[in-house]
Design a protein around this motif. Sequence first.
Motif, PDB file in Angstrom:
ATOM      1  N   UNK A   1      -3.954  -0.090  -1.370  1.00 51.83           N
ATOM      2  CA  UNK A   1      -2.656  -0.389  -1.582  1.00 51.83           C
ATOM      3  C   UNK A   1      -2.466  -1.823  -2.066  1.00 51.83           C
ATOM      4  N   UNK A   2      -2.986  -2.812  -1.543  1.00 50.29           N
ATOM      5  CA  UNK A   2      -3.309  -4.195  -2.045  1.00 50.29           C
ATOM      6  C   UNK A   2      -3.584  -4.241  -3.502  1.00 50.29           C
ATOM      7  N   UNK A   3      -4.463  -3.596  -3.948  1.00 51.26           N
ATOM      8  CA  UNK A   3      -5.295  -3.685  -5.165  1.00 51.26           C
ATOM      9  C   UNK A   3      -4.365  -3.059  -6.038  1.00 51.26           C
ATOM     10  N   UNK A   4      -3.788  -1.867  -5.717  1.00 49.58           N
ATOM     11  CA  UNK A   4      -3.030  -1.181  -6.622  1.00 49.58           C
ATOM     12  C   UNK A   4      -1.647  -1.773  -6.846  1.00 49.58           C
ATOM     13  N   UNK A   5      -1.091  -2.619  -5.898  1.00 48.58           N
ATOM     14  CA  UNK A   5       0.168  -3.444  -6.130  1.00 48.58           C
ATOM     15  C   UNK A   5      -0.214  -4.559  -7.215  1.00 48.58           C
ATOM     16  N   UNK A   6      -1.259  -5.242  -6.872  1.00 52.00           N
ATOM     17  CA  UNK A   6      -1.833  -6.365  -7.513  1.00 52.00           C
ATOM     18  C   UNK A   6      -2.080  -5.906  -9.054  1.00 52.00           C
ATOM     19  N   UNK A   7      -2.638  -4.502  -9.304  1.00 56.84           N
ATOM     20  CA  UNK A   7      -2.931  -4.249 -10.480  1.00 56.84           C
ATOM     21  C   UNK A   7      -1.491  -3.996 -11.417  1.00 56.84           C
ATOM     22  N   UNK A   8      -0.351  -3.769 -10.744  1.00 54.11           N
ATOM     23  CA  UNK A   8       1.015  -3.690 -11.257  1.00 54.11           C
ATOM     24  C   UNK A   8       1.592  -5.164 -11.454  1.00 54.11           C
ATOM     25  N   UNK A   9       1.119  -6.120 -11.044  1.00 58.83           N
ATOM     26  CA  UNK A   9       1.784  -7.442 -11.105  1.00 58.83           C
ATOM     27  C   UNK A   9       1.408  -8.156 -12.697  1.00 58.83           C
TER      28      UNK A   9
ATOM     29  N   UNK B   1       2.737  -9.197 -16.358  1.00 55.34           N
ATOM     30  CA  UNK B   1       4.338  -9.861 -16.883  1.00 55.34           C
ATOM     31  C   UNK B   1       5.199  -8.686 -16.803  1.00 55.34           C
ATOM     32  N   UNK B   2       4.860  -7.446 -17.536  1.00 61.97           N
ATOM     33  CA  UNK B   2       5.820  -6.488 -17.720  1.00 61.97           C
ATOM     34  C   UNK B   2       6.457  -5.849 -16.586  1.00 61.97           C
ATOM     35  N   UNK B   3       5.391  -5.764 -15.507  1.00 62.86           N
ATOM     36  CA  UNK B   3       5.898  -5.011 -14.279  1.00 62.86           C
ATOM     37  C   UNK B   3       5.866  -5.714 -12.810  1.00 62.86           C
ATOM     38  N   UNK B   4       6.240  -6.971 -13.203  1.00 61.14           N
ATOM     39  CA  UNK B   4       6.007  -7.930 -11.953  1.00 61.14           C
ATOM     40  C   UNK B   4       7.185  -7.434 -10.870  1.00 61.14           C
ATOM     41  N   UNK B   5       8.118  -6.835 -11.081  1.00 63.97           N
ATOM     42  CA  UNK B   5       9.226  -6.434 -10.399  1.00 63.97           C
ATOM     43  C   UNK B   5       9.214  -5.335  -9.671  1.00 63.97           C
ATOM     44  N   UNK B   6       8.068  -4.616  -9.458  1.00 65.81           N
ATOM     45  CA  UNK B   6       7.857  -3.240  -9.143  1.00 65.81           C
ATOM     46  C   UNK B   6       6.984  -3.479  -7.587  1.00 65.81           C
ATOM     47  N   UNK B   7       7.333  -2.825  -6.599  1.00 66.50           N
ATOM     48  CA  UNK B   7       6.685  -2.520  -5.554  1.00 66.50           C
ATOM     49  C   UNK B   7       5.849  -1.341  -5.602  1.00 66.50           C
ATOM     50  N   UNK B   8       4.874  -1.317  -4.771  1.00 62.14           N
ATOM     51  CA  UNK B   8       4.027   0.031  -4.833  1.00 62.14           C
ATOM     52  C   UNK B   8       4.804   1.168  -4.439  1.00 62.14           C
ATOM     53  N   UNK B   9       6.043   1.045  -3.632  1.00 58.25           N
ATOM     54  CA  UNK B   9       6.724   2.142  -3.191  1.00 58.25           C
ATOM     55  C   UNK B   9       7.491   2.696  -4.463  1.00 58.25           C
ATOM     56  N   UNK B  10       7.958   1.830  -5.299  1.00 56.35           N
ATOM     57  CA  UNK B  10       8.602   2.087  -6.546  1.00 56.35           C
ATOM     58  C   UNK B  10       7.705   2.664  -7.471  1.00 56.35           C
ATOM     59  N   UNK B  11       6.545   2.294  -7.551  1.00 58.18           N
ATOM     60  CA  UNK B  11       5.470   2.751  -8.357  1.00 58.18           C
ATOM     61  C   UNK B  11       5.180   4.360  -8.073  1.00 58.18           C
ATOM     62  N   UNK B  12       5.353   4.536  -6.646  1.00 59.26           N
ATOM     63  CA  UNK B  12       4.902   5.848  -6.352  1.00 59.26           C
ATOM     64  C   UNK B  12       6.260   6.902  -6.749  1.00 59.26           C
ATOM     65  N   UNK B  13       7.337   6.370  -6.514  1.00 62.97           N
ATOM     66  CA  UNK B  13       8.402   7.284  -6.815  1.00 62.97           C
ATOM     67  C   UNK B  13       8.655   7.213  -8.309  1.00 62.97           C
ATOM     68  N   UNK B  14       8.220   6.449  -9.232  1.00 63.42           N
ATOM     69  CA  UNK B  14       8.217   6.443 -10.618  1.00 63.42           C
ATOM     70  C   UNK B  14       6.930   7.737 -10.870  1.00 63.42           C
ATOM     71  N   UNK B  15       5.966   7.593 -10.156  1.00 63.59           N
ATOM     72  CA  UNK B  15       4.994   8.466 -10.508  1.00 63.59           C
ATOM     73  C   UNK B  15       5.445   9.897 -10.301  1.00 63.59           C
ATOM     74  N   UNK B  16       6.213   9.987  -9.070  1.00 62.89           N
ATOM     75  CA  UNK B  16       6.715  11.252  -8.658  1.00 62.89           C
ATOM     76  C   UNK B  16       7.777  11.758  -9.858  1.00 62.89           C
TER      77      UNK B  16
END
Length: 151
Positions: free
Chosen positions: A20-28, A30-45
């Motif tokens: 979870x930590x690494x997955x969230x860090x991979x999103x951080x 410049x373009x996706x700095x404002x996404x949490x991992x929960x938000x990313x999983x909702x986008x994925x769904x």
Amino acid sequence: MSEEYSQINHFLVNVFNEVLRTEEASLKTKEFHNLSIREMHVIEAVCEGAQTAKNTASEIASSQRITAGTLTTTINTLEKKGYVKRRQDQRDKRVVRIYPTEKGETANKVHASFHHEMVSAIMSAMDEEELAMFVKGLAAVQEFLETNKKC
């Protein structure tokens, strides 16, 4: 308690948290700095749901095992950030469907890339027999979680 038991317990807890930590860090980026991992999983769904016509709020909430209220709050946030959009169903005007925007699809591709790199790294470290045993072990974990899910 056996040494194997302790190792498995320690491994499962640490790996879950580290993924979870690494997955969230991979999103951080410049373009996706404002996404949490929960938000990313909702986008994925939302992306998956849009491909299978299972992209109503109730279908997405169910797939994420969250309440409709939690999903509504998350979708409102993601809509403001430009990752998703709501549209009325063309055939049944009572139904609202949720779709990814181009920005949402791009975030999902970055997220999928992380998963691909992680799985590829694991697979390249094992031979065929080890992979078969690893898959068997993961299947046992998945079966336990499915049997014991509360939602």
